[in-house]
Write an enzyme that holds these catalytic residues in place. Structure first.
Site, short mmCIF file in Angstrom:
data_model
loop_
_atom_site.label_atom_id
_atom_site.label_comp_id
_atom_site.label_asym_id
_atom_site.label_seq_id
_atom_site.Cartn_x
_atom_site.Cartn_y
_atom_site.Cartn_z
N GLU A 184 7.60 -1.17 -7.69
CA GLU A 184 7.28 -1.03 -9.11
C GLU A 184 7.83 0.27 -9.67
OE1 GLU A 184 3.08 -1.13 -10.00
OE2 GLU A 184 3.38 -0.55 -12.09
N ASP A 195 -0.68 6.36 -8.94
CA ASP A 195 -0.31 4.94 -8.90
C ASP A 195 1.06 4.71 -8.28
OD1 ASP A 195 -0.42 2.24 -9.25
OD2 ASP A 195 -0.05 2.27 -11.40
N GLU A 250 -8.68 -0.87 -15.77
CA GLU A 250 -7.65 -1.42 -16.65
C GLU A 250 -8.08 -2.73 -17.30
OE1 GLU A 250 -3.58 0.37 -14.73
OE2 GLU A 250 -4.24 -1.51 -13.89
#
Lengths: 679, 679
Positions: free
Chosen positions: A371, A343, A270
């Site tokens: 998240e 993820d 990323e």
């Protein structure tokens, strides 16, 4: 007998103490004992080590039971950081190989005292499942927290090292009380400046506070640090100048923090720099750092969370990059692997890397911060998620090669074992935003200590410690917590759906999400693949064959839609809308069923909690009540968004016994949340 | 036998015609007959009057049955605007005293043709319940509509009289088809300029279009018109100059519109000018206008909707002002009285003025537009509300003195009788915003024609005409419509609660509403009176004694909380939260029950409608579906707002089987809707 003597001075304390309950005391809500109680017993220790004295102090202050003798005995090395608790000659005897073992035993005894739980027959012997039980803080140097939903960072970098917040000690104590012995202070998307001398002085201040509690400090490092901090022309790990830079830097670190733990690295992922920028492998990069740390006993946790915008299925990429490097890593490198291959989704299969690397130390990275599970707004007790991964059998060395066994040292008894989780802690008074999110911090610590514990056992402990021991309250609260993660799966992404979140903030639904020119693997359609025929990601051998990365027989099970567990069906298969599920319902009907069930579960949680109003203090009752309202409303939002959107492909009615949508798809598409509090 | 011959050429037409269904055809969805069908029968008429010819034309165009002879026969005066339909010598014979009777009969026959309903034994004889069946448009000269939720005004004042919208004729035909024979073009909060010559020319243009359909035009007038239009120093009705001004103006009006109906007046109410400005009574004001209109056969509808910010209960004020004037009004004045004593709430008791004035002509004013029932977003079939008032027994002249009988001419057979309703019509393609709001326009017309009709009968007719005659569709749609008004009562204001709407726009809940310095009788607390003891307005003899304004035995029934119908309990009583209701539940529990029931009813409406997807055209299916979503969401909003707010007084838990709130009271209090589309 033991029980009676242990709790001879025990007085039942009604939960509604005068103290206002703002959640700040977490599960450590003991009140100091009276002088009368203190004088009836003694707490002795055979060593003057600060941690041993801390154990003595905790018991002296809070222990309402009989006398205790604390002994460090280095001959008991097999206990590692654990302890043995026995009873003889009218006193409790605690034995540990290291001082921190006494501290853990002290918290064990206090936990027993507070929970009035059933006690194992003496002697109690506890040896931790993992050597390193570590929190990862994704805290930035500017005080923000990436994916943090409980306020800003605990670490006041601008005040440190001169001003010391009392919360640093509270933080250390809370971790020690559940066996956490390590912490990575800063975000894996790391600022190089953390290695500046000025910041290292601040790090030292924290390390000094944490040390008595047995907590070692680690840092996330930026692979380009030599370039950015000292103007080296590159950070190529094969160059001597770079290697020397790191050696010097490590030496500086250890001078300030002699028990420094090591580095956590996110590289070539990323947008982060890494060894591949110079044509070097992950192993070459990790090894350079490992070599620098080795003389000091430090280790490298090298993250396997890598994926590029290529045509290869994102779920496969970590495996493809790391498995060929299996024999290349140093002994003091541990590859840190997210529990699933994508993820931190509400549900993923275990990451196929686990067990695939036979020679490399591996550790799990969980995410405590929610998240992808409703931030600090949704109640989702994550122990069942953690257990699901740990108990997954990789078949890496035949049956029984669970993720737990792959990572807990069973495979590499001579190396350190570790387990990590991304923290959900911030400066909110209650630490975690949602009062029930404390349970996830607690559960991670307890499972890192003993991965055999059951989710329910941990929930019960936590409830008793955090609230009180009223039977009705415990039972009802468990009935909320235990199915709560599955409820989130139901109303967000049932049957193996994943990553259909709104872009960037990952709070709400956006299965229609698309950005012109954006990476395909950041788009929901990449994951759900809904079309007129069906829905799901074909990861069988007719598709990306990600299923093929698993050992037999898992590869066969996941790869065959008649064998694949239905809760992962759409992870591995593109399934026709009319596909007949085990329930007899079609896939579409089953999908509707799950979303509806999720909504109804949130309403049931509301009802259960409301029924407990007079069993719990008012501040936390109201705080949780209002969060549950948000959750119930969000569940309806998720259900409507997903069903109405997928309905545009399947063109089938929502079965009529399912509660009808209350939103219009077009309106839902217009929702753009301005969520900036997470970073 | 009759039936067979009547429908000998009848062909069943499947509802899904090629024509797109946008609701613009209302309940008039006949297609012209083919030439073959037309040539098999004749439609003859014995008069060349334009209305008689229109009747002939409608039948010629649409009638698929046997031959028809239409006759005007002035000897049949007792039929008034009604008709007789018989069958002899192979043809249907229609007899009417006036040409418009033939037109109404034509629509009757076409309705039978389309609905395939059961037919009463011949001869059919229908005589209208009311002489004047009138719509009140609250349309302003700037094209806005006060409390209008279906777009802007139909009347294009800036284009008139030169440009004529085809919708004027469609409007007239729709009204004629249900027996409406009068319309007040402009808002009761009247601009004086409507009486300007320029505007009167425009009014004439509309009247000319409406006339063939039997519709007479009325105007709302501003009592200060002489001052504003021609600079008179005042509008004192006792002054000759003022009287002369009105006489001249009326003469001018009649020159342009020879069949002009008369004036509607809102005077000395909510800031409007009126005779009290000069120390004159309502009667003196009304009589001055009545005297001016008398020579031309015009009448005055004088509204009794008056209330001042005094200490007197608002519900009592109209009665207190008007009853003393009982013998003072001219014969051509009708006092127009809102169905209830406050203001078109979801449920009110009937207005105590009905039956209290023995000598004065009275008429009911209903509100078709849903100012207080969810605008054009909520499905609320209002026939049950209209019937509830009409069937209420006032006991004004003993048992059987229903509001219907008080107003339909039974009490004053020599005077004209009338019934009015505030229209819900705008320039939206479907006229009324919500497709189901058409049913309320339809129902008002049908009840004004024959108040004995049942709500269910009207609903069934309307469904068949507006959609089609599929049995499943009719049954399910009736199951939505019939309880729909009660559902609104449940989720907005059950058990006699009233006027706890958000200030000004009256859409959402605002039981906490308060404005510093505002009129008490515009504040929700004025109406609900919630406190720690209970809730409700004490209108018994220990309170405002509004109950005492009713005739025996109603006064006693309403005034005694053990006798008072529970659906009006909190209208008349301040009742303790623990009061035991007939269900055995406490008042608080019963309140919760009603709000919850309301929410569940809206969900049931959604489910029922969704089940009909393939029984109805897609455009209207989708339009109604999306409105039902809004309604379901709003119902949750109402429930949460009211229960959470009232809970702050009663301090009791919401029973646990009731669905939990999903909103926080503080958040709900922050909602400020920017609703401006209604005026």
């Amino acid at each position: 007998m033991f029980r009676i003597q242990l709790f001879v001075f025990f007085l039942y304390v009604w939960p509604f103490s005068a103290r206002s309950e703002d959640g700040s005391r977490l599960w450590l809500r003991y009140d100091p004992v009276s002088d009368v109680v203190a004088q009836r017993r003694t707490v002795q220790v055979n060593q003057k080590h600060e941690t041993a004295l801390l154990a003595q102090h905790e018991l002296n202050t809070y222990w309402r039971g009989t006398s205790i003798q604390l002994n460090v005995d280095q001959k008991e090395a097999k206990l590692k950081e654990g302890y043995r608790i026995s009873f003889s000659a009218g006193a409790i005897r605690v034995t540990a190989a290291r001082p921190v073992g006494l501290l853990y035993a002290a918290y064990h005894l206090l936990r027993l005292q507070e929970t009035v739980g059933e006690i194992d027959p003496l002697p109690i012997e506890e040896i931790p499942s993992y050597d390193i039980r570590i929190l990862n803080h994704w805290d930035n140097l500017d005080g923000s927290i990436e994916r943090g939903y409980a306020g800003r960072s605990l670490w006041k970098w601008t005040e440190l090292p001169d001003k010391i917040s009392p919360r640093y000690t509270e933080y250390a104590r809370a971790n020690a009380s559940i066996g956490i012995n390590a912490t990575v202070l800063n975000n894996v998307n790391a600022s190089p400046y953390i290695l500046n001398t000025a910041y290292l002085e601040k790090v030292r201040a924290l390390a000094d506070i944490f040390r008595p509690y047995g907590i070692r400090v680690y840092l996330s490092v930026n692979f380009s640090s030599p370039v950015i901090l000292d103007g080296l022309k590159d950070a190529d790990p094969s160059r001597l100048e770079v290697q020397d830079w790191w050696k010097k830097k490590v030496k500086e670190v250890y001078k300030l923090v002699p028990d420094f733990g090591g580095f956590l690295v996110k590289a070539n992922s990323e947008g982060q720099p890494g060894p591949q920028d110079y044509g070097r492998t992950h192993a070459e990069g990790a090894n350079m750092l490992a070599d620098a740390l080795k003389p000091f006993g430090g280790i490298v946790m090298w993250r396997a969370f890598v994926y590029s915008p290529t045509s290869e299925d994102r779920a496969k990429q970590a495996y493809l990059e790391f498995v060929p490097l299996d024999k290349a890593f140093r002994d003091n490198v541990i590859v840190q692997i997210k529990n699933g291959p994508i993820d931190f989704q509400p549900r993923e299969p275990f990451n196929p890397l686990f067990g695939a690397m036979q020679h490399t130390s591996q550790m799990v990275e969980f995410q405590i911060t929610q998240e992808y599970l409703g931030f600090s707004n949704h109640l989702a007790y994550l122990a069942p998620l953690f257990k699901e991964t740990l108990d997954s059998d990789t078949y890496g060395r035949g049956a029984g090669s669970t993720v737990a066994k792959v990572t807990d040292g069973t495979w590499h008894p001579k190396r350190v074992s570790a387990i990590a989780a991304v923290a959900n802690i911030g400066e909110d008074r209650n630490w975690t935003g949602h009062d029930f999110a404390q349970a996830n911090w607690y559960a991670f610590g307890r499972l890192a200590w003993r991965h055999e514990l059951s989710s329910e056992q941990i929930a019960e402990e936590w409830i008793k410690l955090t609230f009180h021991t009223d039977e009705t309250f415990i039972r009802s609260t468990k009935e909320i917590m235990m199915p709560s993660r599955e409820a989130v799966v139901n109303y967000m992404m049932p049957l193996g759906l994943h990553h259909i979140f709104a872009f960037d903030h990952h709070y709400g639904p956006e299965p229609w999400g698309d950005r012109k020119g954006g990476r395909a693997d950041w788009m929901p359609w990449y994951y759900h693949n809904a079309d007129s025929i069906g829905i799901g990601f074909n990861r069988t051998d007719t598709g990306s064959d990600a299923a093929g990365q698993y050992h037999a027989p898992i590869a066969e099970i996941y790869g065959d839609r008649t064998l694949c567990p239905e809760n992962l069906l759409l992870w591995f298969h593109h399934v026709p809308w009319d596909y007949r599920m085990r329930s007899g319902r079609t896939l579409w009907e089953e999908l509707c069923e799950h979303y509806d069930r999720g909504v109804k579960q949130t309403r049931r949680f509301q009802e259960s909690w409301d029924r407990l109003e007079h069993h719990v203090d008012q501040p936390r009752f109201l705080a949780v009540q209002s969060k549950l309202k948000i959750q119930a409303k969000d569940a309806m939002w998720w259900k409507d968004a997903c069903l109405l959107y997928f309905q545009t492909f399947c063109k089938k009615p929502i079965p009529f016994h399912i509660e009808r949508p209350i939103h219009a798809l077009d309106d839902l598409k217009k929702i753009k949340l301005q969520l900036t509090h997470h970073n």
